[in-house]
Structures are given as C-alpha cells and as structure tokens.
Write a protein that holds these residues in place. Structure first.
Motif, PDB file in Angstrom:
ATOM      1  N   ASP A 164      11.988  19.816  -9.354  1.00 33.94           N
ATOM      2  CA  ASP A 164      10.724  19.288  -8.761  1.00 33.94           C
ATOM      3  C   ASP A 164      10.340  18.265  -9.318  1.00 33.94           C
ATOM      4  O   ASP A 164       9.895  17.322  -8.827  1.00 33.94           O
ATOM      5  N   ALA A 165      10.479  18.147 -10.802  1.00 34.59           N
ATOM      6  CA  ALA A 165       9.813  17.039 -11.520  1.00 34.59           C
ATOM      7  C   ALA A 165      10.681  15.843 -11.500  1.00 34.59           C
ATOM      8  O   ALA A 165      10.120  14.884 -11.805  1.00 34.59           O
ATOM      9  N   THR A 166      11.740  16.188 -11.394  1.00 36.36           N
ATOM     10  CA  THR A 166      12.798  14.767 -11.575  1.00 36.36           C
ATOM     11  C   THR A 166      13.463  14.434 -10.264  1.00 36.36           C
ATOM     12  O   THR A 166      13.522  13.321 -10.093  1.00 36.36           O
ATOM     13  N   ARG A 167      13.509  15.414  -9.153  1.00 30.33           N
ATOM     14  CA  ARG A 167      14.214  14.954  -8.000  1.00 30.33           C
ATOM     15  C   ARG A 167      13.733  13.753  -7.035  1.00 30.33           C
ATOM     16  O   ARG A 167      14.241  12.907  -6.690  1.00 30.33           O
ATOM     17  N   GLY A 168      12.374  13.734  -7.403  1.00 27.47           N
ATOM     18  CA  GLY A 168      11.620  12.344  -6.522  1.00 27.47           C
ATOM     19  C   GLY A 168      12.037  11.313  -7.144  1.00 27.47           C
ATOM     20  O   GLY A 168      11.774  10.107  -6.649  1.00 27.47           O
ATOM     21  N   ILE A 169      12.645  11.098  -8.335  1.00 22.29           N
ATOM     22  CA  ILE A 169      12.781   9.726  -8.857  1.00 22.29           C
ATOM     23  C   ILE A 169      13.875   9.153  -8.213  1.00 22.29           C
ATOM     24  O   ILE A 169      13.792   7.954  -7.780  1.00 22.29           O
ATOM     25  N   GLY A 170      15.018   9.802  -7.973  1.00 24.28           N
ATOM     26  CA  GLY A 170      15.965   9.216  -6.846  1.00 24.28           C
ATOM     27  C   GLY A 170      15.593   8.842  -5.449  1.00 24.28           C
ATOM     28  O   GLY A 170      15.902   7.806  -4.777  1.00 24.28           O
ATOM     29  N   GLU A 171      14.594   9.707  -4.819  1.00 23.42           N
ATOM     30  CA  GLU A 171      13.968   9.424  -3.527  1.00 23.42           C
ATOM     31  C   GLU A 171      13.133   8.104  -3.755  1.00 23.42           C
ATOM     32  O   GLU A 171      13.278   7.263  -2.763  1.00 23.42           O
ATOM     33  N   ILE A 172      12.376   7.788  -4.866  1.00 24.84           N
ATOM     34  CA  ILE A 172      11.616   6.739  -4.592  1.00 24.84           C
ATOM     35  C   ILE A 172      12.307   5.467  -5.145  1.00 24.84           C
ATOM     36  O   ILE A 172      12.237   4.248  -4.656  1.00 24.84           O
ATOM     37  N   ILE A 173      13.513   5.691  -5.972  1.00 26.71           N
ATOM     38  CA  ILE A 173      14.646   4.538  -6.051  1.00 26.71           C
ATOM     39  C   ILE A 173      14.865   4.166  -4.695  1.00 26.71           C
ATOM     40  O   ILE A 173      15.258   2.928  -4.299  1.00 26.71           O
ATOM     41  N   ASP A 174      15.375   4.924  -3.806  1.00 34.49           N
ATOM     42  CA  ASP A 174      15.991   4.864  -2.678  1.00 34.49           C
ATOM     43  C   ASP A 174      14.775   3.939  -1.917  1.00 34.49           C
ATOM     44  O   ASP A 174      15.300   3.061  -0.933  1.00 34.49           O
ATOM     45  N   ASP A 175      13.677   4.454  -1.632  1.00 33.15           N
ATOM     46  CA  ASP A 175      12.450   3.598  -1.020  1.00 33.15           C
ATOM     47  C   ASP A 175      12.376   2.369  -1.303  1.00 33.15           C
ATOM     48  O   ASP A 175      12.267   1.424  -0.825  1.00 33.15           O
ATOM     49  N   ILE A 176      12.458   2.265  -2.839  1.00 32.00           N
ATOM     50  CA  ILE A 176      12.173   0.884  -3.318  1.00 32.00           C
ATOM     51  C   ILE A 176      13.306  -0.115  -3.150  1.00 32.00           C
ATOM     52  O   ILE A 176      13.175  -1.497  -2.414  1.00 32.00           O
ATOM     53  N   SER A 177      14.721   0.394  -3.016  1.00 27.22           N
ATOM     54  CA  SER A 177      15.759  -0.438  -2.670  1.00 27.22           C
ATOM     55  C   SER A 177      16.130  -0.755  -1.362  1.00 27.22           C
ATOM     56  O   SER A 177      16.250  -1.690  -0.978  1.00 27.22           O
ATOM     57  N   ILE A 220       0.624  -1.214   0.079  1.00 24.43           N
ATOM     58  CA  ILE A 220       0.065  -0.035  -0.014  1.00 24.43           C
ATOM     59  C   ILE A 220       0.943   1.268  -0.032  1.00 24.43           C
ATOM     60  O   ILE A 220       0.707   2.296  -0.611  1.00 24.43           O
ATOM     61  N   TRP A 221       1.773   1.111   0.976  1.00 21.15           N
ATOM     62  CA  TRP A 221       2.872   2.508   0.930  1.00 21.15           C
ATOM     63  C   TRP A 221       3.614   2.629  -0.377  1.00 21.15           C
ATOM     64  O   TRP A 221       3.623   3.851  -0.925  1.00 21.15           O
ATOM     65  N   MET A 222       4.123   1.372  -1.172  1.00 16.90           N
ATOM     66  CA  MET A 222       4.817   1.519  -2.253  1.00 16.90           C
ATOM     67  C   MET A 222       3.897   2.027  -3.235  1.00 16.90           C
ATOM     68  O   MET A 222       4.364   3.054  -4.245  1.00 16.90           O
ATOM     69  N   ILE A 223       2.629   1.746  -3.404  1.00 14.49           N
ATOM     70  CA  ILE A 223       1.716   2.154  -4.517  1.00 14.49           C
ATOM     71  C   ILE A 223       1.250   3.617  -4.480  1.00 14.49           C
ATOM     72  O   ILE A 223       1.383   4.372  -5.210  1.00 14.49           O
ATOM     73  N   SER A 224       1.290   3.950  -2.987  1.00 12.19           N
ATOM     74  CA  SER A 224       1.071   5.606  -2.673  1.00 12.19           C
ATOM     75  C   SER A 224       2.354   6.327  -2.999  1.00 12.19           C
ATOM     76  O   SER A 224       2.178   7.448  -3.731  1.00 12.19           O
ATOM     77  N   ARG A 225       3.499   5.904  -2.824  1.00 13.34           N
ATOM     78  CA  ARG A 225       4.871   6.606  -3.302  1.00 13.34           C
ATOM     79  C   ARG A 225       4.780   6.790  -4.905  1.00 13.34           C
ATOM     80  O   ARG A 225       5.181   7.952  -5.180  1.00 13.34           O
ATOM     81  N   VAL A 226       4.479   5.804  -5.661  1.00 12.82           N
ATOM     82  CA  VAL A 226       4.245   5.908  -7.133  1.00 12.82           C
ATOM     83  C   VAL A 226       3.425   6.876  -7.350  1.00 12.82           C
ATOM     84  O   VAL A 226       3.456   7.761  -8.175  1.00 12.82           O
ATOM     85  N   HIS A 227       2.177   7.084  -6.995  1.00 11.79           N
ATOM     86  CA  HIS A 227       1.169   7.939  -7.309  1.00 11.79           C
ATOM     87  C   HIS A 227       1.822   9.339  -6.874  1.00 11.79           C
ATOM     88  O   HIS A 227       1.622  10.342  -7.680  1.00 11.79           O
ATOM     89  N   GLU A 228       2.124   9.394  -5.522  1.00 12.39           N
ATOM     90  CA  GLU A 228       2.887  10.859  -5.264  1.00 12.39           C
ATOM     91  C   GLU A 228       4.027  11.211  -6.099  1.00 12.39           C
ATOM     92  O   GLU A 228       4.115  12.516  -6.553  1.00 12.39           O
TER      93      GLU A 228
END
Length: 215
Positions: A199-212, A175-183
């Motif tokens: 702002d459009a790109t920086r979140g990519i690095g953050e979500i990769i960190d969350d996934i990994s 649930i958390w990961m799906i929410s992060r993708v939508h975010e």
C-alpha cells in the motif's frame, strides 16, 4: 567411528535445536544479562522484525517462545512476513539449479529502484509466494523508472531559469496534480505506519502514469 587421531568418537546425546541461538538473538547479541542491561532495556522489544514465511516454525517460534518465557512479552511489536520468491516455473529458487538471474546483474541493467519497487509492490510482502522472472523488473523499469526519467528530462528542457513553480495555480490540471501528490504522501504514510509495504509503494507507479500521460 574414529577421529583423525584414531580415538573413538561418540555422539552427544542432548543437543539444542539449531534455532535456539537465533531465537536468543535479541538478548544474546548484546551479551545480556551479563552486561549492557541499559542497551537491552532500551531496544527490547524490537519495533518490527521481518522474515520469510518459511521461518515460521524455526526462527519465529523460538524467538517468541524464549521472549515470552524469559521476559513475559513478545520480542517484537510488529512483524512483516514475506512469502517465497519462486522461479517463473513455480519452483523454489536454487543455486544448484541456477534457475534465476544474479540480482546484481538486474540491478546493473535496470537499477536498484526498479528491483525494490517490483518486490515491495508485489503480494510477496503479504506472505504470498511470487513467481518471478526478469520481466518483472523490466516492466517496472519501462513503466515507472524510464517514464519518470523522461518526464524529468522534458521538465529540464522547458523550465525557465529563475522562475519558481507556482503551487497556488488556478489551472485545473495543476490543482489536480498537486492534489494527487498530497494523496500519494497520505496513502504512503498510512501504508508505512501500518506496515503494509505494498500500500505504501504501489501509488508511486500510479502517479508516474498520471504525470506522464495526463499532466
């Protein structure tokens, strides 16, 4: 002073500023007003333009001066102004000084996505100068690209053939990961819609960190 034929040369007294032709680009490039009126009307003003801070006094000035003077409106709706990419020492990049690595060498070594992310997520897209060296790209490759490749490899090793991932899982991490993708989609879309590339790109690095690390 004489030319190759021995005839005297003289300076032309009145010369256009060299930026005039650059400022004329929106209409001169389609040979307007002599032809292509429909093409010009459809594409003027541009949705956005992008150029460096150092062009403010040259291209930007002549572009808006001619546009407003001739057509009574600015030649662009939005503008993205980037700062200067400097060497790690803080001095301007120079071909003669050879104080930078050929960008294509970095692309060959780390990939184009690492180069794109390093620049688009940096302050340079907001008009600030950026002291740049190869480590900028290396860090992005290690923290983002390589980690995402590892995640994909792990997924490929453990996926069950024929089983479609369940996006309606009750597991709290799912649930958390799906929410992060939508975010991420929401924030990236807002960033691009508002021409805020970092702002459009920086979140990519953050979500990769969350996934990994967590997922």
């Amino acid at each position: 002073m004489k030319d190759s034929k021995g005839e005297a040369m003289k300076r032309i007294p009145d010369v256009f500023d060299c930026w005039f032709e650059s400022g004329s680009m929106p209409f001169a490039s389609v040979h307007y007003p002599f032809e292509n009126k429909q093409v010009f009307d459809k594409n003027y003003p541009a949705q956005f333009i992008a150029e460096g801070m150092d062009q403010t006094r040259g291209w930007f000035y002549s572009l808006i001066n001619l546009g407003v003077g001739l057509f009574d409106k600015a030649p662009f709706e939005h503008v993205i102004v980037n700062g200067l990419v400097l060497a790690s020492s803080g001095v301007k990049l120079s071909k003669s000084e050879k104080n930078y690595t050929d960008p294509m060498e970095l692309v060959e070594k780390y990939g184009a996505d690492a180069m794109r992310y390093a620049l688009l997520s940096s302050p340079v897209v907001k008009g600030e100068n950026l002291q740049f060296d190869d480590e900028n790209i290396s860090d992005v490759y290690k923290k983002c690209i390589s980690r995402l490749e590892n995640v994909v490899t792990l997924y490929e090793m453990n996926k069950v053939e024929g089983v479609v991932p369940n996006v309606s899982s009750d597991d709290v991490l799912d649930i958390w990961m799906i929410s992060r993708v939508h975010e991420l989609v929401k924030n990236s879309t807002q960033g691009y819609d508002n021409y805020l590339l970092d702002d459009a790109t920086r979140g990519i690095g953050e979500i990769i960190d969350d996934i990994s690390v967590w997922y």
